[in-house]
Write a protein that holds these residues in place. Structure first.
Motif, PDB file in Angstrom:
ATOM      1  N   GLY A  74       0.824  -1.207   0.000  1.00 17.78           N
ATOM      2  CA  GLY A  74       0.000   0.000   0.000  1.00 17.78           C
ATOM      3  C   GLY A  74       0.853   1.250   0.000  1.00 17.78           C
ATOM      4  N   CYS A  75       1.695   1.386  -1.009  1.00 17.13           N
ATOM      5  CA  CYS A  75       2.784   2.369  -0.986  1.00 17.13           C
ATOM      6  C   CYS A  75       2.345   3.808  -1.141  1.00 17.13           C
ATOM      7  CB  CYS A  75       3.797   2.034  -2.078  1.00 17.13           C
ATOM      8  SG  CYS A  75       3.139   2.156  -3.772  1.00 17.13           S
ATOM      9  N   GLY A  76       1.127   4.068  -1.638  1.00 14.29           N
ATOM     10  CA  GLY A  76       0.714   5.450  -1.832  1.00 14.29           C
ATOM     11  C   GLY A  76       1.671   6.203  -2.733  1.00 14.29           C
ATOM     12  N   LEU A  77       2.112   7.371  -2.271  1.00 11.77           N
ATOM     13  CA  LEU A  77       2.994   8.207  -3.079  1.00 11.77           C
ATOM     14  C   LEU A  77       4.470   7.837  -2.953  1.00 11.77           C
ATOM     15  CD1 LEU A  77       1.297  11.701  -2.600  1.00 11.77           C
ATOM     16  CD2 LEU A  77       1.230  10.225  -4.614  1.00 11.77           C
ATOM     17  N   GLY A  78       4.786   6.809  -2.171  1.00 11.44           N
ATOM     18  CA  GLY A  78       6.125   6.231  -2.236  1.00 11.44           C
ATOM     19  C   GLY A  78       7.157   6.710  -1.243  1.00 11.44           C
ATOM     20  N   ALA A  79       6.788   7.522  -0.249  1.00 11.38           N
ATOM     21  CA  ALA A  79       7.795   8.055   0.671  1.00 11.38           C
ATOM     22  C   ALA A  79       8.521   6.947   1.429  1.00 11.38           C
ATOM     23  CB  ALA A  79       7.156   9.030   1.655  1.00 11.38           C
ATOM     24  N   ASP A  80       7.787   5.943   1.893  1.00 11.94           N
ATOM     25  CA  ASP A  80       8.425   4.854   2.642  1.00 11.94           C
ATOM     26  C   ASP A  80       9.311   4.005   1.738  1.00 11.94           C
ATOM     27  OD1 ASP A  80       7.092   5.606   5.022  1.00 11.94           O
ATOM     28  OD2 ASP A  80       5.319   4.471   4.417  1.00 11.94           O
TER      29      ASP A  80
ATOM     30  N   ALA B  83      16.856  -3.292  -2.385  1.00 13.08           N
ATOM     31  CA  ALA B  83      16.244  -3.410  -3.706  1.00 13.08           C
ATOM     32  C   ALA B  83      14.735  -3.450  -3.473  1.00 13.08           C
ATOM     33  CB  ALA B  83      16.718  -4.679  -4.395  1.00 13.08           C
ATOM     34  N   THR B  84      14.069  -2.350  -3.749  1.00 15.45           N
ATOM     35  CA  THR B  84      12.726  -2.126  -3.223  1.00 15.45           C
ATOM     36  C   THR B  84      11.649  -2.220  -4.288  1.00 15.45           C
ATOM     37  OG1 THR B  84      13.668  -0.643  -1.555  1.00 15.45           O
ATOM     38  CG2 THR B  84      11.282  -0.534  -1.889  1.00 15.45           C
ATOM     39  N   THR B  85      10.612  -2.985  -3.954  1.00 16.41           N
ATOM     40  CA  THR B  85       9.366  -3.027  -4.714  1.00 16.41           C
ATOM     41  C   THR B  85       8.304  -2.342  -3.865  1.00 16.41           C
ATOM     42  OG1 THR B  85       9.961  -5.112  -5.781  1.00 16.41           O
ATOM     43  CG2 THR B  85       7.609  -4.567  -5.705  1.00 16.41           C
ATOM     44  N   ALA B  86       7.386  -1.643  -4.508  1.00 15.79           N
ATOM     45  CA  ALA B  86       6.306  -0.984  -3.782  1.00 15.79           C
ATOM     46  C   ALA B  86       5.034  -1.122  -4.599  1.00 15.79           C
ATOM     47  CB  ALA B  86       6.635   0.492  -3.558  1.00 15.79           C
ATOM     48  N   PHE B  87       3.944  -1.511  -3.934  1.00 21.24           N
ATOM     49  CA  PHE B  87       2.705  -1.691  -4.691  1.00 21.24           C
ATOM     50  C   PHE B  87       1.514  -1.093  -3.974  1.00 21.24           C
ATOM     51  CE2 PHE B  87       2.759  -5.502  -2.020  1.00 21.24           C
ATOM     52  CZ  PHE B  87       1.427  -5.721  -1.698  1.00 21.24           C
ATOM     53  N   ASP B  88       0.521  -0.789  -4.763  1.00 22.33           N
ATOM     54  CA  ASP B  88      -0.740  -0.254  -4.257  1.00 22.33           C
ATOM     55  C   ASP B  88      -1.855  -0.801  -5.132  1.00 22.33           C
ATOM     56  OD1 ASP B  88      -1.316   2.456  -2.336  1.00 22.33           O
ATOM     57  OD2 ASP B  88      -2.955   1.841  -3.638  1.00 22.33           O
ATOM     58  N   ILE B  89      -3.038  -0.941  -4.557  1.00 21.63           N
ATOM     59  CA  ILE B  89      -4.166  -1.455  -5.329  1.00 21.63           C
ATOM     60  C   ILE B  89      -4.710  -0.405  -6.285  1.00 21.63           C
ATOM     61  CG2 ILE B  89      -5.985  -0.768  -3.701  1.00 21.63           C
ATOM     62  CD1 ILE B  89      -7.252  -3.571  -4.221  1.00 21.63           C
ATOM     63  N   SER B  90      -4.370   0.867  -6.061  1.00 25.14           N
ATOM     64  CA  SER B  90      -4.873   1.953  -6.893  1.00 25.14           C
ATOM     65  C   SER B  90      -3.902   2.282  -8.033  1.00 25.14           C
ATOM     66  CB  SER B  90      -5.077   3.221  -6.047  1.00 25.14           C
ATOM     67  OG  SER B  90      -5.225   4.353  -6.866  1.00 25.14           O
ATOM     68  N   PRO B  91      -4.302   2.106  -9.283  1.00 26.21           N
ATOM     69  CA  PRO B  91      -3.442   2.497 -10.399  1.00 26.21           C
ATOM     70  C   PRO B  91      -3.107   3.988 -10.377  1.00 26.21           C
ATOM     71  CG  PRO B  91      -5.188   1.051 -11.177  1.00 26.21           C
ATOM     72  CD  PRO B  91      -5.532   1.412  -9.760  1.00 26.21           C
TER      73      PRO B  91
ATOM     74  N   ALA C 194       4.383  -0.905  -8.647  1.00 29.03           N
ATOM     75  CA  ALA C 194       3.474  -1.808  -9.350  1.00 29.03           C
ATOM     76  C   ALA C 194       2.086  -1.743  -8.730  1.00 29.03           C
ATOM     77  CB  ALA C 194       3.995  -3.249  -9.289  1.00 29.03           C
ATOM     78  N   VAL C 195       1.094  -2.085  -9.539  1.00 23.43           N
ATOM     79  CA  VAL C 195      -0.269  -2.254  -9.036  1.00 23.43           C
ATOM     80  C   VAL C 195      -0.384  -3.676  -8.500  1.00 23.43           C
ATOM     81  CG1 VAL C 195      -2.720  -2.276  -9.631  1.00 23.43           C
ATOM     82  CG2 VAL C 195      -1.188  -0.591 -10.684  1.00 23.43           C
ATOM     83  N   GLY C 196      -0.886  -3.816  -7.287  1.00 24.94           N
ATOM     84  CA  GLY C 196      -1.001  -5.144  -6.681  1.00 24.94           C
ATOM     85  C   GLY C 196      -2.106  -5.194  -5.659  1.00 24.94           C
ATOM     86  N   ASP C 197      -2.653  -6.374  -5.473  1.00 26.06           N
ATOM     87  CA  ASP C 197      -3.784  -6.608  -4.573  1.00 26.06           C
ATOM     88  C   ASP C 197      -3.368  -7.665  -3.552  1.00 26.06           C
ATOM     89  OD1 ASP C 197      -6.160  -7.293  -3.322  1.00 26.06           O
ATOM     90  OD2 ASP C 197      -7.316  -7.444  -5.174  1.00 26.06           O
ATOM     91  N   LEU C 198      -3.411  -7.313  -2.274  1.00 24.50           N
ATOM     92  CA  LEU C 198      -3.029  -8.260  -1.229  1.00 24.50           C
ATOM     93  C   LEU C 198      -3.851  -9.541  -1.257  1.00 24.50           C
ATOM     94  CD1 LEU C 198      -2.382  -6.246   2.070  1.00 24.50           C
ATOM     95  CD2 LEU C 198      -0.829  -7.864   0.938  1.00 24.50           C
ATOM     96  N   LEU C 199      -5.077  -9.460  -1.777  1.00 26.82           N
ATOM     97  CA  LEU C 199      -5.934 -10.638  -1.825  1.00 26.82           C
ATOM     98  C   LEU C 199      -5.705 -11.468  -3.086  1.00 26.82           C
ATOM     99  CD1 LEU C 199      -9.243  -9.005  -0.532  1.00 26.82           C
ATOM    100  CD2 LEU C 199      -7.603 -10.398   0.760  1.00 26.82           C
ATOM    101  N   ASP C 200      -4.839 -10.992  -3.974  1.00 30.00           N
ATOM    102  CA  ASP C 200      -4.554 -11.717  -5.223  1.00 30.00           C
ATOM    103  C   ASP C 200      -3.140 -11.359  -5.680  1.00 30.00           C
ATOM    104  OD1 ASP C 200      -4.836 -13.266  -7.484  1.00 30.00           O
ATOM    105  OD2 ASP C 200      -5.951 -11.741  -8.615  1.00 30.00           O
ATOM    106  N   LEU C 201      -2.159 -11.775  -4.914  1.00 30.45           N
ATOM    107  CA  LEU C 201      -0.774 -11.395  -5.167  1.00 30.45           C
ATOM    108  C   LEU C 201      -0.161 -12.189  -6.318  1.00 30.45           C
ATOM    109  CD1 LEU C 201       0.466 -11.240  -1.481  1.00 30.45           C
ATOM    110  CD2 LEU C 201       0.297  -9.279  -3.041  1.00 30.45           C
ATOM    111  N   PRO C 202       0.752 -11.573  -7.074  1.00 29.81           N
ATOM    112  CA  PRO C 202       1.495 -12.330  -8.088  1.00 29.81           C
ATOM    113  C   PRO C 202       2.278 -13.466  -7.433  1.00 29.81           C
ATOM    114  CG  PRO C 202       1.821  -9.964  -8.368  1.00 29.81           C
ATOM    115  CD  PRO C 202       1.116 -10.144  -7.057  1.00 29.81           C
ATOM    116  N   ARG C 203       2.308 -14.600  -8.073  1.00 30.47           N
ATOM    117  CA  ARG C 203       3.005 -15.763  -7.517  1.00 30.47           C
ATOM    118  C   ARG C 203       4.484 -15.452  -7.259  1.00 30.47           C
ATOM    119  NH1 ARG C 203       1.607 -21.058  -7.454  1.00 30.47           N
ATOM    120  NH2 ARG C 203      -0.176 -20.625  -8.816  1.00 30.47           N
ATOM    121  N   ALA C 204       5.073 -14.628  -8.128  1.00 29.91           N
ATOM    122  CA  ALA C 204       6.501 -14.335  -8.004  1.00 29.91           C
ATOM    123  C   ALA C 204       6.831 -13.543  -6.736  1.00 29.91           C
ATOM    124  CB  ALA C 204       6.988 -13.566  -9.232  1.00 29.91           C
TER     125      ALA C 204
END
Length: 211
Positions: free
Chosen positions: A67-73, A83-91, A109-119
């Motif tokens: 749930g990265c929002g605007l990415g500050a964290d 090596a950081t990945t950050a995702f949010d459900i909102s495009p 990336a766009v991502g959903d905690l209830l349906d995460l990419p297998r990778a």
């Protein structure tokens, strides 16, 4: 242009609009904020203080911000060396983060905690979850918490920062976590390293590790 609507009032309206789609309100809220129709209190470039004080030294390995929002964290972790990945459900949120941090090494990336990419499952040495689980109705809390846990690699660490609830209260959003709810991050092979309550405002900061 009329004054933008209150973020709190709009969150309360959208967050309870469709119980059958408990995560569907994030994109409308972000789209309204992006268009200037709703105030945007998350307009900041500094990491959450409870994260910043916990990460006080350079890091290595992979990290993910839920749930990265605007990415500050996420940008904070990248500056520390993860090596950081950050995702949010909102495009809309992801697009705004990419635009704000053009040239960043963070993989947004766009991502959903209830349906995460297998990778992503079991792929990250550090998982940071701040306020995402508490923003969604308790009807899917178990699934969201399980999604967060699933991201942690063998030997990896999960840091969860959430508002404190002394007892279950269904009047939200947000829906702060009780002690038993924050401790629920420590399942599926994760063990609690520390669960501490920070004050003013009252927050849980909990660290878990996968053996």
């Amino acid at each position: 242009m009329a004054d933008p609507r209150s973020w709190r009032s709009e969150t309360a309206r959208l967050g309870n609009a469709d119980p059958s789609d408990p995560t569907g309100w994030f994109e409308p809220l972000w789209a309204s904020a992006s268009g200037g129709d709703v105030t945007m209190p998350w307009e900041h470039d500094d990491p959450h203080p409870a994260l910043a004080s916990w990460t006080c030294a350079p890091g290595t390995g992979s990290a993910v911000v839920v749930g990265c929002g605007l990415g500050a964290d996420a940008e904070h972790l990248a500056r520390l060396g993860y090596a950081t990945t950050a995702f949010d459900i909102s495009p809309t949120a992801v697009a705004a983060a990419r635009a704000r941090h053009a040239g960043s090494p963070v993989a947004y990336a766009v991502g959903d905690l209830l349906d995460l990419p297998r990778a992503w499952v079991g792929a990250f040495d550090l998982v940071v979850e701040i306020y995402t689980v508490q923003a969604v109705n308790r009807s899917v809390r178990d699934g969201l918490t399980a999604g967060v846990r699933s991201l942690v690699a063998p030997g990896g660490t999960l840091l969860a920062i959430q508002a404190v609830a002394d007892e279950v209260d269904d009047d939200g959003p947000p829906w702060p976590l009780t002690r038993s709810e924050i401790e629920a991050f420590g399942r599926d092979g994760l063990s609690a390293v520390s669960v501490e309550e920070l004050g003013a405002p009252r927050l849980w900061r909990a660290e878990f590790r996968r053996g």
